[in-house]
Design a protein around this motif. Structure first.
Motif, PDB file in Angstrom:
ATOM      1  N   THR A 187       0.849  -1.193   0.000  1.00  0.00           N
ATOM      2  CA  THR A 187       0.000   0.000   0.000  1.00  0.00           C
ATOM      3  C   THR A 187       0.882   1.240   0.000  1.00  0.00           C
ATOM      4  O   THR A 187       1.756   1.389   0.862  1.00  0.00           O
ATOM      5  CB  THR A 187      -0.915   0.020   1.244  1.00  0.00           C
ATOM      6  N   VAL A 188       0.673   2.102  -0.970  1.00  0.00           N
ATOM      7  CA  VAL A 188       1.462   3.321  -1.111  1.00  0.00           C
ATOM      8  C   VAL A 188       0.586   4.517  -0.761  1.00  0.00           C
ATOM      9  O   VAL A 188      -0.472   4.720  -1.359  1.00  0.00           O
ATOM     10  CB  VAL A 188       2.004   3.469  -2.553  1.00  0.00           C
ATOM     11  N   THR A 189       1.007   5.283   0.234  1.00  0.00           N
ATOM     12  CA  THR A 189       0.279   6.502   0.617  1.00  0.00           C
ATOM     13  C   THR A 189       0.995   7.763   0.130  1.00  0.00           C
ATOM     14  O   THR A 189       0.360   8.762  -0.167  1.00  0.00           O
ATOM     15  CB  THR A 189       0.104   6.566   2.143  1.00  0.00           C
ATOM     16  N   THR A 190       2.331   7.690   0.054  1.00  0.00           N
ATOM     17  CA  THR A 190       3.107   8.814  -0.466  1.00  0.00           C
ATOM     18  C   THR A 190       3.742   8.391  -1.775  1.00  0.00           C
ATOM     19  O   THR A 190       4.659   7.556  -1.802  1.00  0.00           O
ATOM     20  CB  THR A 190       4.210   9.235   0.528  1.00  0.00           C
ATOM     21  N   PRO A 191       3.282   8.915  -2.913  1.00  0.00           N
ATOM     22  CA  PRO A 191       3.752   8.423  -4.216  1.00  0.00           C
ATOM     23  C   PRO A 191       5.194   8.811  -4.485  1.00  0.00           C
ATOM     24  O   PRO A 191       5.680   9.854  -4.037  1.00  0.00           O
ATOM     25  CB  PRO A 191       2.795   9.093  -5.204  1.00  0.00           C
ATOM     26  N   ALA A 192       5.878   7.942  -5.215  1.00  0.00           N
ATOM     27  CA  ALA A 192       7.232   8.249  -5.669  1.00  0.00           C
ATOM     28  C   ALA A 192       7.181   9.331  -6.746  1.00  0.00           C
ATOM     29  O   ALA A 192       6.185   9.477  -7.458  1.00  0.00           O
ATOM     30  CB  ALA A 192       7.891   6.987  -6.212  1.00  0.00           C
ATOM     31  N   THR A 193       8.243  10.108  -6.872  1.00  0.00           N
ATOM     32  CA  THR A 193       8.292  11.173  -7.880  1.00  0.00           C
ATOM     33  C   THR A 193       9.008  10.726  -9.141  1.00  0.00           C
ATOM     34  O   THR A 193       8.870  11.362 -10.198  1.00  0.00           O
ATOM     35  CB  THR A 193       8.998  12.406  -7.302  1.00  0.00           C
ATOM     36  N   THR A 194       9.783   9.633  -9.039  1.00  0.00           N
ATOM     37  CA  THR A 194      10.490   9.124 -10.209  1.00  0.00           C
ATOM     38  C   THR A 194      10.349   7.602 -10.248  1.00  0.00           C
ATOM     39  O   THR A 194       9.892   6.979  -9.293  1.00  0.00           O
ATOM     40  CB  THR A 194      11.983   9.490 -10.157  1.00  0.00           C
ATOM     41  N   PRO A 228       8.497  -4.346  -4.456  1.00  0.00           N
ATOM     42  CA  PRO A 228       8.576  -3.125  -5.268  1.00  0.00           C
ATOM     43  C   PRO A 228       9.113  -1.962  -4.449  1.00  0.00           C
ATOM     44  O   PRO A 228       8.833  -1.836  -3.244  1.00  0.00           O
ATOM     45  CB  PRO A 228       7.117  -2.891  -5.683  1.00  0.00           C
ATOM     46  N   THR A 229       9.873  -1.126  -5.079  1.00  0.00           N
ATOM     47  CA  THR A 229      10.583  -0.042  -4.391  1.00  0.00           C
ATOM     48  C   THR A 229       9.692   0.800  -3.479  1.00  0.00           C
ATOM     49  O   THR A 229      10.098   1.145  -2.365  1.00  0.00           O
ATOM     50  CB  THR A 229      11.286   0.859  -5.429  1.00  0.00           C
ATOM     51  N   PRO A 230       8.460   1.154  -3.882  1.00  0.00           N
ATOM     52  CA  PRO A 230       7.628   1.961  -2.967  1.00  0.00           C
ATOM     53  C   PRO A 230       7.295   1.251  -1.659  1.00  0.00           C
ATOM     54  O   PRO A 230       6.864   1.908  -0.702  1.00  0.00           O
ATOM     55  CB  PRO A 230       6.359   2.218  -3.792  1.00  0.00           C
ATOM     56  N   GLY A 231       7.481  -0.054  -1.597  1.00  0.00           N
ATOM     57  CA  GLY A 231       7.175  -0.789  -0.374  1.00  0.00           C
ATOM     58  C   GLY A 231       8.346  -0.936   0.558  1.00  0.00           C
ATOM     59  O   GLY A 231       8.210  -1.548   1.637  1.00  0.00           O
ATOM     60  N   LEU A 232       9.501  -0.381   0.198  1.00  0.00           N
ATOM     61  CA  LEU A 232      10.685  -0.525   1.040  1.00  0.00           C
ATOM     62  C   LEU A 232      10.637   0.429   2.220  1.00  0.00           C
ATOM     63  O   LEU A 232      10.144   1.556   2.121  1.00  0.00           O
ATOM     64  CB  LEU A 232      11.946  -0.259   0.227  1.00  0.00           C
ATOM     65  N   ALA A 233      11.170  -0.025   3.337  1.00  0.00           N
ATOM     66  CA  ALA A 233      11.365   0.850   4.487  1.00  0.00           C
ATOM     67  C   ALA A 233      12.593   1.713   4.239  1.00  0.00           C
ATOM     68  O   ALA A 233      13.435   1.420   3.373  1.00  0.00           O
ATOM     69  CB  ALA A 233      11.544   0.019   5.754  1.00  0.00           C
ATOM     70  N   ALA A 234      12.718   2.781   5.011  1.00  0.00           N
ATOM     71  CA  ALA A 234      13.819   3.722   4.800  1.00  0.00           C
ATOM     72  C   ALA A 234      15.175   3.075   5.048  1.00  0.00           C
ATOM     73  O   ALA A 234      16.191   3.528   4.509  1.00  0.00           O
ATOM     74  CB  ALA A 234      13.646   4.940   5.703  1.00  0.00           C
TER      75      ALA A 234
END
Length: 854
Positions: free
Chosen positions: A764-771, A821-827
Motif C-alpha cells: 500500500t502506497v500513501t506517499t507516491p514516488a516522484t520518479t 517493489p521499491t515503494p514498499g521498502l522501508a527507509a
C-alpha cells in the motif's frame, strides 16, 4: 568457495545425466509388475474404520514412506510434507516473531486448524501458541516436533472426515504411523549449509527395535537432535538513514529530520555525526531463517496380554529453543537507553518449548465377535516466550536486558472406545461404533514485572533529555510481556458418539457411511455425517466420491485470548471475546466453523506399471474465525474524533488500538488434484520410478459477517478487504511436483521439480514516488510471489548393505523470491525479498549424509 562451486557443478552434472538417461531407458525393456504392485497394495487405516489398500481406497490418500521423507533432506516433518505433497503448503512468515518459530502448514489451501493430525489413529494435541505460522486464530498440532526416525509411514487423507474423527478434519487428515519394529535400527548424521555459507545445519537420528519377552512384545526407541544456525538476507542500510544524532553548526547533537524511529535524515545545515563512519551497515538481521535446536524422543511399546488382546503405548517428548531477531533500534531512538546500548540494539524474541504426549491402550479381537480398542491420550505443550538483548526504557539504566514475556500452556486428554465387526448379511457389511471424551485446558501466564510496567524514568540524554516516555514505551521493547489482566485459565470438555457402516453392495460397488454427534461444554453440540462411495467399472478403472459436512471447534486459546502490546506510538489490545469492553465494540461469542464438502474422482491403472488418479473437490466453510479489523483513529482519519471517543468509552486510552476474534467470513474453495506414478525396469540401466502430482486450488469469500452497528456508524469494516484477500491467496493457486527416482545397482538418484503457481501480494502506497516506474502511484500495488520452479537433487550410494552415503541439494539453482517493489521498502532498506510466499529467502542448500542400519 572454489570447493563449493566444484561440488555444485558435479551435482548439476549428475542431475543432467539422470534426466537424459531416464527417457531413453523407458524403451529399453518391458516394465515388471511386481514392484509397482508392492507400492500400491500397502494397507491403509486412515479415512475409514476398515483397513483397505491404497489401490482400493474410496477416498484420495497419499502414503509417504520413511525413506521418501528422509530423502527430502529437510529440517523437519513440516518441510518434508511441503516438499512431497502438492496439496500441502508451508507458507513463510513475513514477520520474524513467535509465529515464525512455531510454524504450521495448510492442506488444500485452508487454515492449519482445518487439518486433523493423528498418531496411530489417535488425535494429536495442538500447540499452546495461538497464531502458529502467522495464522491468527490457529493452534494446530505441531508436526515439526515429531522425530523422523520414529515414523514408519504417513497417510494423508485429502477429504473431509469430521464424521469419523471429529473437529478439525475439514480439509483432511494426516495420520502418522510409528515404527513398531522389534529388531534392527539405524543411526544417521546429516550436515549442510546454504550456498552463501551460513545456516549450518546438523541433524542426528537414531532408532532401534527390541523384542520384549517371547510372546511378540516389542519396544522401538527413536531419537533426534536438530541444530540450525541463523540465516540472514537483509540488505545494507542506505547512507541517508542516520543512526546517530546529527550535529548543528556549533557541534551540538540535534534531532534528525523525518521520523525519529523510522526515517531519520539529515536536516538542512547539519552535519552527520562522526560515529556514522564506523557504524554497522548490516545491523538489520531479521530477514532469513530463524536458528533453532530440537531434541526429540519417541518410545513405542506393545505386548500381548492374552491370546486375543494386546497392550500398547506411544510416548513422544520434544524440547525446542529458537530465536528471531527483530528490527534494529538505532541509537538516536527514544526507546534506546544509550547508557546500556550506546550503538543501539537488536532485540531478539525467543522461545523455550517442552512438548510431550503419552498414549496407552488395550485392543483385541473376537470379544463376542467384535474387535475393540480402548485408549487414552494425554498431550501437553508449554511455550515460554522471551525477549533477549532488549530494554524497558522507562526504567532507564536500571532496566533488565532479558525478559520473560510469559507462558502459554495447553493440554488435551482424549479417551476413545472403538468397536467394529464384519457381517455377511445379504451383502457384506462392516459396522463400527465408538465414543470419545476430551478435556482441554489453556493457561496464559504473566511475564516479568519490568516486561509490562512503566518505570517512570525519563530520557537520560540527547536532544530529548528529560522528556517523559509515553505509555507505549513501558515494557520490554519488541515484545512486551503479558500483564496480570491478560492471564487466563480456561478449560472445556467434549463428548462424542459415532457410528459407521461400510456396505459392499456388489463386488464392484462400495458405500461407506459415518455419523457423529459431539457436545462441547462451551458452545453446544454439532452433528456431522459422511457418505463415501466407489464403483469399479473394470479392473483398473473406478470412480469415487464423498459428500460430508464437518466442523472446527474454536481453539481454546482463541476463546480465552487477550493481550496488550506496545507499538512504537500506541498500545494495541486484543480483547477476549466475552469481555464487556469487547462486547461494547461489537464482539460476540465464537461459534464453531462448519463445512460442507464434495469430491469426485477417477482412478485408473491402464497398464500394469501405470497408476492415475484425478479428483475434483469443493469445500464450503462457514463462520471462519479470524481477527477483526483494528479499531483505531489513525486507520480511519475521516472519523478520527469519533473513534477516539469510542475507544475511550470502552475503557482505553483514546489513541489505543482494539481488536478481537470473530466469525469473520464464509469461503468456498474449489480444486483439482491429479497424481500419476509409473515404474520402468530396464536390463542395462536399472529402474526408474516416475511421479507427477498436481494441485490447482482457488478460494473466494462468499459472505462477510455483518459489521456491528457501533462500528458501521464510522465506516469501520469488522473484516477488512485486505483480510478477505488473504483468504484467497494464503496458498499458491497451483503446485506441481514432478519426480524421477533412478536406481542402478547401489546408486540411487532422485530429481524433483516443484512449480508454484500464482500467489498475489500487495503493498500500500500513501506517499507516491516522484520518479521511477511507480511515479505518482497511490494505493495498492499488486505483485506475484509465485510462478517459480525449484529443483531438488539427492544422490545416494550403498557403500555396503549396511552403510549409505548421500549428497543432496535443495533449490539447486538458488532461486529466491522476488524483491518488494521499491515503494514498499522501508527507509533502512536498499532492497527486500518477499518473505511471505512459498519460497524462502535463504536460497540453495546442500548437505552430506551418512546412515548405518542393522
Amino acid at each position: 568457495m572454489k570447493n563449493k562451486n566444484y561440488l555444485r557443478a558435479n551435482l548439476l552434472a549428475a542431475a543432467a545425466i539422470s534426466s537424459v538417461l531416464a527417457p531413453l531407458a523407458a524403451h529399453a525393456a518391458e516394465p515388471a509388475v511386481a514392484d509397482a504392485a508392492s507400492e500400491v497394495d500397502q494397507l491403509i487405516v486412515t479415512g475409514s474404520r476398515v483397513k483397505r489398500t491404497v489401490e482400493s481406497s474410496p477416498a484420495p490418500i497419499d502414503v509417504l514412506s520413511s525413506v521418501a521423507l528422509d530423502k527430502t533432506s529437510k529440517g523437519n516433518l513440516l518441510e518434508s510434507l511441503n516438499t512431497l505433497l502438492p496439496s500441502f503448503n508451508l507458507p513463510n512468515v513475513a514477520t520474524p516473531n513467535v509465529g515464525s518459530m512455531i510454524r504450521a502448514g495448510q492442506l488444500r489451501g485452508l487454515n492449519p486448524s482445518h487439518t486433523l493430525v493423528l498418531v496411530n489413529g489417535k488425535r494429536r494435541h495442538g500447540t499452546a501458541f495461538l497464531g502458529a505460522g502467522g495464522f491468527a486464530a490457529s493452534a494446530p498440532a505441531d508436526l515439526s516436533l515429531i522425530p523422523g526416525g520414529a515414523i514408519s509411514r504417513i497417510e494423508v487423507l485429502r477429504d473431509g472426515a469430521s464424521a469419523i474423527y471429529g473437529s478439525d478434519a475439514i480439509a483432511g487428515v494426516i495420520n502418522i504411523i510409528t515404527d513398531h519394529s522389534d529388531q534392527g535400527g539405524s543411526v544417521s548424521a546429516r550436515v549442510g549449509e546454504y550456498f552463501e555459507g551460513d545456516g549450518l545445519t546438523k541433524v542426528f537420528k537414531a532408532d532401534a527395535g527390541f523384542k520384549l519377552g517371547s510372546r511378540g512384545g516389542y519396544l522401538h526407541i527413536a531419537g533426534e537432535v536438530d541444530d540450525q544456525k541463523i540465516v540472514i538476507r537483509n540488505s545494507p542500510i542506505p547512507s541517508s538513514f542516520l543512526f546517530y544524532f546529527p550535529l548543528n553548526s556549533a557541534g551540538q547533537e540535534i534531532l534528525p529530520s523525518g521520523s525519529l524511529s523510522s526515517s531519520p535524515t539529515l536536516p538542512a545545515g547539519a552535519t552527520p555525526n562522526p560515529k556514522e563512519a564506523t557504524r554497522d551497515n548490516n545491523a538489520w538481521i531479521n530477514q532469513g531463517a530463524a536458528p533453532y535446536r530440537l531434541e526429540a524422543l519417541t518410545l513405542d511399546i506393545g505386548a500381548p496380554v492374552s491370546a486375543k488382546a494386546q497392550a500398547y503405548g506411544v510416548v513422544t517428548y520434544a524440547r525446542r529453543t529458537s530465536t528471531a531477531p527483530q528490527n534494529f533500534r538505532h541509537p538516536s531512538r527514544d526507546e534506546v537507553v544509550r547508557a546500556l546500548y550506546p550503538n543501539g540494539f537488536t532485540p531478539v524474541e525467543g522461545i523455550k518449548e517442552v512438548d510431550y504426549e503419552a498414549t496407552g491402550g488395550l485392543r483385541g479381537d473376537d470379544l463376542a465377535g467384535w474387535d475393540w480398542d480402548l485408549s487414552s491420550t494425554y498431550g501437553r505443550d508449554i511455550v515460554d516466550v522471551y525477549v533477549f538483548n532488549s530494554v524497558n526504557p522507562t526504567y532507564g539504566a536500571a532496566s533488565q536486558r532479558d525478559f520473560h514475556v510469559g507462558q502459554h500452556d495447553y493440554s488435551a486428554w482424549t479417551t476413545n472406545l472403538d468397536i467394529k465387526r464384519h457381517f455377511d448379511w445379504v451383502v457384506p457389511v462392516d459396522l463400527s461404533f465408538g465414543a470419545e471424551h476430551r478435556r482441554e485446558t489453556f493457561e496464559l501466564s504473566r511475564g516479568d514485572v519490568q516486561s509490562y510496567t512503566h518505570g517512570g524514568a525519563k530520557i537520560l540524554d540527547g536532544p530529548n533529555a528529560g522528556k517523559t516516555l509515553g505509555n507505549s514505551l513501558g515494557g520490554s521493547q519488541a515484545l512486551p510481556g503479558y500483564r496480570p489482566e491478560d492471564e487466563v485459565d480456561l478449560s472445556r470438555k467434549s463428548n462424542a458418539v459415532y457410528a459407521g457402516a461400510a456396505f459392499n453392495l456388489t463386488p464392484a460397488w462400495l458405500v461407506d457411511v459415518a455419523g457423529r454427534y459431539e457436545d462441547y461444554s462451551d458452545f453446544g453440540s454439532t452433528r456431522t455425517g459422511r457418505i463415501t462411495t466407489r464403483y469399479d467399472f473394470a479392473k483398473g478403472l473406478a470412480v469415487r466420491g464423498t459428500i460430508s459436512n464437518g466442523f472446527n471447534a474454536p481453539a481454546l486459546a482463541a476463546q480465552a485470548y487477550k493481550n496488550t502490546g506496545n507499538q512504537n506510538t500506541f498500545v494495541n489490545h486484543v480483547l477476549q471475546v466475552n469481555l464487556p469492553e469487547a462486547i461494547a465494540l461489537g464482539a460476540k461469542p465464537l461459534k464453531p466453523e462448519t463445512s460442507t464438502s464434495y469430491s469426485l474422482g477417477v482412478v485408473s491403472s491402464p497398464l500394469s506399471w501405470l497408476n492415475l488418479a484425478v479428483d475434483v473437490y469443493q469445500i464450503d466453510v462457514k463462520d471462519r474465525i479470524a481477527q477483526s479489523t483494528t479499531i483505531r483513529q489513525d486507520s480511519f482519519p475521516a472519523y478520527a474524533a469519533q473513534i477516539k471517543a469510542l475507544v475511550a468509552a470502552a475503557g482505553f486510552d483514546a489513541n489505543d488500538g482494539v481488536s478481537y476474534f470473530i466469525n469473520a467470513a464464509d469461503s468456498r474453495t474449489k480444486g483439482i488434484e491429479a497424481t500419476v506414478d509409473a515404474v520402468t525396469h530396464t536390463d542395462d540401466f536399472g529402474t526408474f520410478r516416475w511421479s507427477l502430482a498436481v494441485n490447482c486450488n482457488n478460494a473466494k469469500v462468499t459472505d462477510i459477517a455483518p459489521t456491528p452497528s457501533v462500528l458501521a456508524a464510522f465506516k469501520i469494516p469488522v473484516f477488512s478487504a485486505a483480510a478477505q484477500t488473504n483468504i484467497r491467496y494464503q496458498a499458491p493457486l497451483g503446485k506441481e511436483i514432478l519426480g524421477v527416482n533412478w536406481t542402478y545397482k547401489r546408486l540411487t538418484v532422485n530429481v524433483r521439480e516443484t512449480h508454484y503457481g500464482k500467489l498475489k501480494r500487495n503493498i500500500t502506497v500513501t506517499t507516491p514516488a516522484t520518479t521511477g516506474p511507480w511515479a505518482g502511484v497511490v494505493g495498492e500495488i499488486p505483485y506475484d510471489v509465485g510462478k517459480v520452479w525449484l529443483t531438488d537433487l539427492d544422490i545416494g550410494y550403498d557403500v555396503t548393505d549396511a552403510v549409505n552415503v548421500s549428497l543432496s541439494v535443495n533449490n539447486l539453482f538458488d532461486k529466491k523470491p522476488p524483491k518488494v517493489p521499491t515503494p514498499g521498502l522501508a527507509a533502512y532498506q536498499t532492497y527486500s525479498y518477499t518473505n511471505n510466499g512459498p519460497v524462502g529467502v535463504a536460497g540453495g542448500f546442500y548437505a552430506a549424509s551418512i546412515r548405518y542400519k542393522w
